[in-house]
Design a protein around this motif. Structure first.
Motif, PDB file in Angstrom:
ATOM      1  N   THR A  46       2.184   3.887  -0.208  1.00  0.00           N
ATOM      2  CA  THR A  46       2.896   4.681   0.798  1.00  0.00           C
ATOM      3  C   THR A  46       2.605   6.173   0.644  1.00  0.00           C
ATOM      4  N   LEU A  69      -2.335  10.586   6.396  1.00  0.00           N
ATOM      5  CA  LEU A  69      -1.869  10.923   7.744  1.00  0.00           C
ATOM      6  C   LEU A  69      -1.604  12.424   7.887  1.00  0.00           C
ATOM      7  N   THR A  72       1.602  13.498  16.526  1.00  0.00           N
ATOM      8  CA  THR A  72       1.799  12.055  16.332  1.00  0.00           C
ATOM      9  C   THR A  72       1.463  11.642  14.900  1.00  0.00           C
ATOM     10  N   LEU A  73       0.346  12.143  14.387  1.00  0.00           N
ATOM     11  CA  LEU A  73      -0.044  11.814  13.014  1.00  0.00           C
ATOM     12  C   LEU A  73       0.978  12.352  12.004  1.00  0.00           C
ATOM     13  N   ALA A  86       0.732   8.299   3.551  1.00  0.00           N
ATOM     14  CA  ALA A  86       1.378   9.500   4.079  1.00  0.00           C
ATOM     15  C   ALA A  86       0.482  10.723   3.891  1.00  0.00           C
ATOM     16  N   ALA A 131       4.149  12.832  12.590  1.00  0.00           N
ATOM     17  CA  ALA A 131       5.357  12.010  12.728  1.00  0.00           C
ATOM     18  C   ALA A 131       5.190  10.668  12.002  1.00  0.00           C
ATOM     19  N   LEU A 132       4.004  10.079  12.110  1.00  0.00           N
ATOM     20  CA  LEU A 132       3.747   8.830  11.391  1.00  0.00           C
ATOM     21  C   LEU A 132       3.793   9.039   9.877  1.00  0.00           C
ATOM     22  N   ALA A 133       3.227  10.146   9.419  1.00  0.00           N
ATOM     23  CA  ALA A 133       3.259  10.451   7.987  1.00  0.00           C
ATOM     24  C   ALA A 133       4.698  10.638   7.514  1.00  0.00           C
ATOM     25  N   THR A 134       5.496  11.290   8.321  1.00  0.00           N
ATOM     26  CA  THR A 134       6.903  11.475   7.971  1.00  0.00           C
ATOM     27  C   THR A 134       7.638  10.143   7.942  1.00  0.00           C
ATOM     28  N   ALA A 135       7.318   9.264   8.886  1.00  0.00           N
ATOM     29  CA  ALA A 135       7.948   7.940   8.917  1.00  0.00           C
ATOM     30  C   ALA A 135       7.592   7.127   7.674  1.00  0.00           C
ATOM     31  N   VAL A 136       6.329   7.200   7.238  1.00  0.00           N
ATOM     32  CA  VAL A 136       5.918   6.480   6.030  1.00  0.00           C
ATOM     33  C   VAL A 136       6.625   7.065   4.805  1.00  0.00           C
ATOM     34  N   TYR A 180      10.159   5.855   4.854  1.00  0.00           N
ATOM     35  CA  TYR A 180      10.190   4.452   4.444  1.00  0.00           C
ATOM     36  C   TYR A 180      10.169   4.345   2.918  1.00  0.00           C
TER      37      TYR A 180
END
Length: 163
Positions: free
Chosen positions: A65, A72, A99-100, A69, A102-107, A110
Motif C-alpha cells: 500500500t 500514485l 485524480t491520481l 500510494a 486522490a487515488l493515492a490518498t485513498a490508498v 485504506y
C-alpha cells in the motif's frame, strides 16, 4: 501354616500396592509428557505459525500500500509537471494529476484505516513472546507438574493479551 500363608498374602498385597503406586506414578508422568507433546504440537505451534503468517501478511500489505500510494503521488506530480508544459491540454493534465493524487490518498487512507503497521507489530510481538516461552518451556522428556501449569498459564496469557 495358616499364619505363614497370611503373612505371605500380606507381603504380596503390599508388593501389589507398591507396584500399583509406581505404575500410577509412571502413568501420570506419561500422561503429562503426552499432554506437553500434544499441547506443543497442536496449540502452541499452531498459534505461533498463525502469528508468524499474520506478521508477514500485514508487513507485506503495508509495503504494497505504501509503494502504490507513493507511485500514485509520483504519477500525480509528473502529470502536474506535464500539464505546466502542455498549455493547450493543461486542464486535462490537471484533472489527471488531481485524480491520481486522490487515488493515492485513498490508498493511504485504506492502509491507515486497517492499521497494517500496528497489526504487523502486534503479531511480531506475540510471536517473539511465544518463542521466548518455548525456550524455557517444558519438553515431553522433562515434565514437572508445577512448571507445566506455569507454562500453560503463561502461553494462554500471551495468546489472550498478545504480550
Amino acid at each position: 501354616m495358616s499364619a505363614s500363608t497370611d503373612l505371605e498374602r500380606e507381603n504380596g498385597a503390599a508388593d501389589d500396592t507398591a507396584s500399583a503406586g509406581v505404575a500410577r506414578k509412571v502413568t501420570v508422568e506419561q500422561r503429562q509428557a503426552q499432554f506437553v507433546e500434544a499441547y506443543l504440537r497442536h496449540r502452541f505451534s499452531d498459534r505461533l505459525d498463525h502469528f508468524e503468517r499474520g506478521r508477514k501478511r500485514y508487513s507485506s500489505a503495508r509495503t504494497w500500500t505504501v509503494a502504490i500510494a507513493a507511485g500514485l503521488f509520483i504519477a500525480a506530480a509528473a502529470a502536474a509537471a506535464v500539464g505546466m508544459a502542455d498549455g493547450p491540454r493543461r486542464a486535462l493534465w490537471g484533472f489527471a494529476a488531481t485524480t491520481l493524487a486522490a487515488l493515492a490518498t485513498a490508498v493511504s487512507l485504506y492502509e491507515a484505516t486497517f492499521g497494517f503497521r500496528r497489526l504487523a507489530r502486534e503479531n511480531a510481538t506475540t510471536s517473539v513472546a511465544l518463542q521466548r516461552l518455548a525456550v524455557d518451556g517444558p519438553t515431553p522428556d522433562d515434565v514437572d507438574g508445577e512448571r507445566l501449569v506455569a507454562f500453560v498459564t503463561e502461553v494462554e496469557s500471551v495468546l489472550r493479551y498478545g504480550r
